[in-house]
Design an enzyme around this catalytic site. Structure first.
Site, PDB file in Angstrom:
ATOM      1  N   ARG A   1       0.821  -1.480  -0.295  1.00 30.13           N
ATOM      2  CA  ARG A   1       0.187   0.380   0.685  1.00 30.13           C
ATOM      3  C   ARG A   1       1.105   1.109   0.096  1.00 30.13           C
ATOM      4  O   ARG A   1       1.936   1.191   0.316  1.00 30.13           O
ATOM      5  CB  ARG A   1      -1.442   0.065   1.010  1.00 30.13           C
ATOM      6  CG  ARG A   1      -2.148  -1.040   1.395  1.00 30.13           C
ATOM      7  CD  ARG A   1      -2.409  -1.294   2.439  1.00 30.13           C
ATOM      8  NE  ARG A   1      -1.032  -1.842   3.727  1.00 30.13           N
ATOM      9  CZ  ARG A   1      -1.966  -1.858   4.669  1.00 30.13           C
ATOM     10  NH1 ARG A   1      -2.569  -1.596   5.357  1.00 30.13           N
ATOM     11  NH2 ARG A   1      -0.821  -2.559   5.551  1.00 30.13           N
TER      12      ARG A   1
ATOM     13  N   ALA B   1     -16.235   3.188   7.412  1.00 28.19           N
ATOM     14  CA  ALA B   1     -17.300   3.752   6.134  1.00 28.19           C
ATOM     15  C   ALA B   1     -16.672   5.231   6.045  1.00 28.19           C
ATOM     16  O   ALA B   1     -16.025   5.718   6.604  1.00 28.19           O
ATOM     17  CB  ALA B   1     -18.386   3.722   6.532  1.00 28.19           C
ATOM     18  N   GLY B   2     -16.974   5.802   4.694  1.00 25.20           N
ATOM     19  CA  GLY B   2     -16.531   7.463   4.711  1.00 25.20           C
ATOM     20  C   GLY B   2     -16.979   7.904   2.731  1.00 25.20           C
ATOM     21  O   GLY B   2     -18.017   7.082   2.773  1.00 25.20           O
TER      22      GLY B   2
ATOM     23  N   CYS C   1      -5.176   2.882  -7.365  1.00 23.23           N
ATOM     24  CA  CYS C   1      -5.261   1.181  -7.716  1.00 23.23           C
ATOM     25  C   CYS C   1      -6.758   0.596  -7.781  1.00 23.23           C
ATOM     26  O   CYS C   1      -6.784  -0.049  -8.691  1.00 23.23           O
ATOM     27  CB  CYS C   1      -4.700   0.192  -6.618  1.00 23.23           C
ATOM     28  SG  CYS C   1      -3.159   1.055  -6.929  1.00 23.23           S
TER      29      CYS C   1
HETATM   30  C1  UGA Z   1      -4.556  -0.557  -2.367  1.00 26.21           C
HETATM   31  C2  UGA Z   1      -4.205  -2.043  -1.993  1.00 26.21           C
HETATM   32  O1  UGA Z   1      -4.875  -2.152  -0.241  1.00 26.21           O
HETATM   33  C3  UGA Z   1      -2.719  -2.380  -1.891  1.00 26.21           C
HETATM   34  O2  UGA Z   1      -2.978  -4.875  -0.858  1.00 26.21           O
HETATM   35  C4  UGA Z   1      -2.760  -2.796  -3.856  1.00 26.21           C
HETATM   36  O3  UGA Z   1      -0.701  -3.796  -3.619  1.00 26.21           O
HETATM   37  C5  UGA Z   1      -2.019  -1.884  -3.919  1.00 26.21           C
HETATM   38  O4  UGA Z   1      -3.546  -1.056  -3.741  1.00 26.21           O
HETATM   39  C6  UGA Z   1      -2.080  -2.182  -5.378  1.00 26.21           C
HETATM   40  O5  UGA Z   1      -2.310  -2.435  -5.882  1.00 26.21           O
HETATM   41  O6  UGA Z   1      -1.142  -1.200  -5.550  1.00 26.21           O
HETATM   42  P1  UGA Z   1      -3.311   1.461  -1.580  1.00 26.21           P
HETATM   43  O7  UGA Z   1      -4.116   2.233  -2.727  1.00 26.21           O
HETATM   44  O8  UGA Z   1      -2.375   2.018  -1.607  1.00 26.21           O
HETATM   45  O9  UGA Z   1      -3.076   0.143  -1.473  1.00 26.21           O
HETATM   46  O10 UGA Z   1      -4.287   2.071  -0.517  1.00 26.21           O
HETATM   47  P2  UGA Z   1      -5.011   1.567   0.347  1.00 26.21           P
HETATM   48  O11 UGA Z   1      -4.425   1.640   1.574  1.00 26.21           O
HETATM   49  O12 UGA Z   1      -5.801   0.039   0.309  1.00 26.21           O
HETATM   50  O13 UGA Z   1      -6.333   2.909   0.250  1.00 26.21           O
HETATM   51  C7  UGA Z   1      -7.834   2.400  -1.246  1.00 26.21           C
HETATM   52  C8  UGA Z   1      -8.839   3.941  -1.166  1.00 26.21           C
HETATM   53  O14 UGA Z   1     -10.160   2.761  -0.219  1.00 26.21           O
HETATM   54  C9  UGA Z   1      -8.447   4.635   0.273  1.00 26.21           C
HETATM   55  O15 UGA Z   1      -8.839   5.056  -1.014  1.00 26.21           O
HETATM   56  C10 UGA Z   1      -9.041   4.664   1.667  1.00 26.21           C
HETATM   57  O16 UGA Z   1      -9.156   6.075   2.203  1.00 26.21           O
HETATM   58  C11 UGA Z   1      -9.764   3.454   1.178  1.00 26.21           C
HETATM   59  N1  UGA Z   1     -10.069   2.545   2.136  1.00 26.21           N
HETATM   60  C12 UGA Z   1      -9.471   1.769   2.644  1.00 26.21           C
HETATM   61  C13 UGA Z   1     -11.554   3.095   3.030  1.00 26.21           C
HETATM   62  O17 UGA Z   1     -11.921   4.042   2.100  1.00 26.21           O
HETATM   63  N2  UGA Z   1     -12.337   2.407   3.802  1.00 26.21           N
HETATM   64  C14 UGA Z   1     -10.807   1.609   4.075  1.00 26.21           C
HETATM   65  O18 UGA Z   1     -11.651   0.624   5.383  1.00 26.21           O
HETATM   66  C15 UGA Z   1     -10.083   1.185   3.524  1.00 26.21           C
END
Ligand code: UGA
Length: 454
Positions: free
Chosen positions: A157, A255-256, A263
């Site tokens: 991430r 939630a949000g 990604c």
């Molecule tokens: C995501 C995956 O988590 C990684 O495992 C993957 O390697 C990566 O994509 C990729 O394909 O390269 P990333 O995009 O860096 O990683 O970020 P995340 O932490 O997963 O968050 C993604 C989005 O989901 C963000 O906008 C975050 O705010 C949102 N989110 C996350 C929520 O709205 N609620 C949550 O409970 C978790």
């Protein structure tokens, strides 16, 4: 120790290069951007990623990590060549493989003769890409150079890239030649993680399935939040309680306003596209994407309702990056939300701890502030879009006193509705009870007909 070339020095490539070098391997990173290579060679990290600069510098200084723009230099000794270039969204929603094709051809032209080089696809690539890369390498090689292709999708991430690289939950390796997958597995031995060896297409699919599943969890909880909001329940407690069920687990249930980044939106869209092209009917993926788009629209509608219209209102936006601890604005909800606010006649003053330099070009016509207080001063509402830690520790009494109207719409449920009401804010979260300022009690919701069974 192995000799490794890493093609593409973005988040994935730099994380891969830095961590493999830190383990003692000889690593050379290649990027076509000469300025980027120059900066990297000086140990200067061109992306915002906590902990990465330190590990880059340490390994550049130790001579285990260097950078180049030349394929010949990168591949002359490499036993492994990792492809880490981007696969952006194509015009129809599928992955654009332009950079992968270019990288594969260039690698093929420079493969060292007389021995085998293992080409490792680390970028997110649609099922079938391993075969494509193999075919392109085959078209380009000369003399007696040999190669094998291994798919090794990355799960790191942004914001925690180094930690995720160092502590993977699992390593996925797909190959037609098992010995090639096993050779790549030796690079990962120090991580002590489970290793899953599959065929090429399965490994490629695992990456899309993992991201689509996580995106589905987020859209699921956002749909539940929407229903909670209508029925007077609190989605934060719903998430906590369902997350305690071991079969469900606690992650990715916040939630949000929905997911952004380079990604989830892209990969869910690409999987939906591939499925549709293959005559499957990806109805769940379509709903996941629809719910995600709706989250941005309903956030703006909420502001509109609370302010009795947006025309001429001053909105303070806290947070621009798609999530905290990054300066990345790709598919960031803030971009859509701000553009919509502006098109409705609002004036926007924004603050983000890291993403403002990147935002200046993308968002002309908005004001950028040096801290959250300056953004809130004189505003009719604060719109909290990214849950940076910095926003948790603010003096909200001071924020209240600076605003024209103390309205705060929290897109990430960072604050507690009762505390906000007690401070005198008119506060709305996502799927949390409405607590009116002064009264401190949840709003009564008309649920009579639901519970009476009439
Ligand atoms: C995501 C995956 O988590 C990684 O495992 C993957 O390697 C990566 O994509 C990729 O394909 O390269 P990333 O995009 O860096 O990683 O970020 P995340 O932490 O997963 O968050 C993604 C989005 O989901 C963000 O906008 C975050 O705010 C949102 N989110 C996350 C929520 O709205 N609620 C949550 O409970 C978790």
């Amino acid at each position: 120790m192995a000799k490794i070339a890493v093609v593409g020095c973005g988040y994935v490539g730099l994380g891969t290069a830095a961590v493999f070098a830190d383990l003692g391997n000889q690593v050379i990173g290649l990027d076509v951007d000469a300025t980027r290579v120059e900066r990297l060679q000086a140990g200067d990290c061109p992306i915002f990623e906590p902990g990465l600069e330190e590990i880059l510098l340490r390994n550049v200084q130790a001579g285990r990590l260097r950078f180049t723009t030349e394929y010949a230099e990168a591949l002359v000794e490499a036993e492994f060549a990792f492809i880490c270039v981007s696969t952006p969204m194509g015009p129809h929603g599928g992955a654009n493989m332009r950079y992968v094709r270019q990288a594969a051809r260039s690698i093929g032209q420079h493969l060292a003769p007389g021995r085998r080089t293992i080409v490792v696809n680390k970028s997110t690539m649609p099922p079938g890409s391993g075969d494509l890369v193999g075919a392109l390498l085959g078209e380009e090689i000369s003399q007696d150079a040999r190669y094998a292709v291994v798919a090794n999708p990355e799960f790191l991430r942004e914001g925690t890239a180094v930690q995720d690289m160092l502590h993977p939950d699992r390593v996925v390796l797909g190959a037609t030649d098992r010995t090639a997958a096993e050779a790549v597995a030796t690079l990962y031995q120090p991580f002590n993680a489970p290793i899953v060896i599959t065929n090429l297409r399965t490994a490629e699919m695992i990456k899309y399935a993992a991201n689509a599943f996580l995106a589905t969890r987020i859209s699921f909880i956002n749909e539940i939040a929407h229903i909670c909001e209508a029925l007077g329940a609190d989605v934060r407690q719903v998430s906590q309680a369902i997350g305690l069920d071991k079969r469900i687990g606690p992650h990715f249930l916040n939630a949000g306003i929905g997911f952004g980044g380079s990604c989830f939106p892209k990969d869910a869209q690409a999987l939906e596209y591939m499925a549709a092209v293959a005559d499957c009917y990806p109805q769940l993926l379509r709903a996941v994407l629809d719910i995600n788009r709706a989250g941005r629209r309903s956030f703006v509608s909420k502001l509109d309702r609370m302010l009795g219209g947006l025309d001429g209102r001053v909105i303070a936006v806290w947070g621009l990056a798609f999530k905290p601890n990054t300066d990345d604005l790709r598919e960031a909800p803030a971009l859509d939300i701000i553009r919509e606010l502006i098109s409705c006649g609002a004036q926007v003053k924004a603050y983000d701890p890291a993403a403002m330099p990147n935002a200046r070009e993308l968002l002309p016509g908005i004001g950028f502030c040096s801290d959250p207080y300056e953004a809130a001063a004189g505003a009719d509402a604060v719109a909290l879009i990214t849950e940076w830690n910095e926003f948790k520790g603010l003096d909200l009494g001071r924020v209240h006193s600076l605003m024209r109207r103390a309205v705060l719409v929290d897109g990430r449920n960072l604050y507690d509705p009762y505390e906000m009401a007690s401070l005198g804010f008119t506060y709305r979260g996502v799927g949390v009870p409405v607590v009116e300022a002064l009264e401190g009690e949840p709003e009564e919701v008309e649920v009579q007909q639901l519970v009476s069974g009439d």
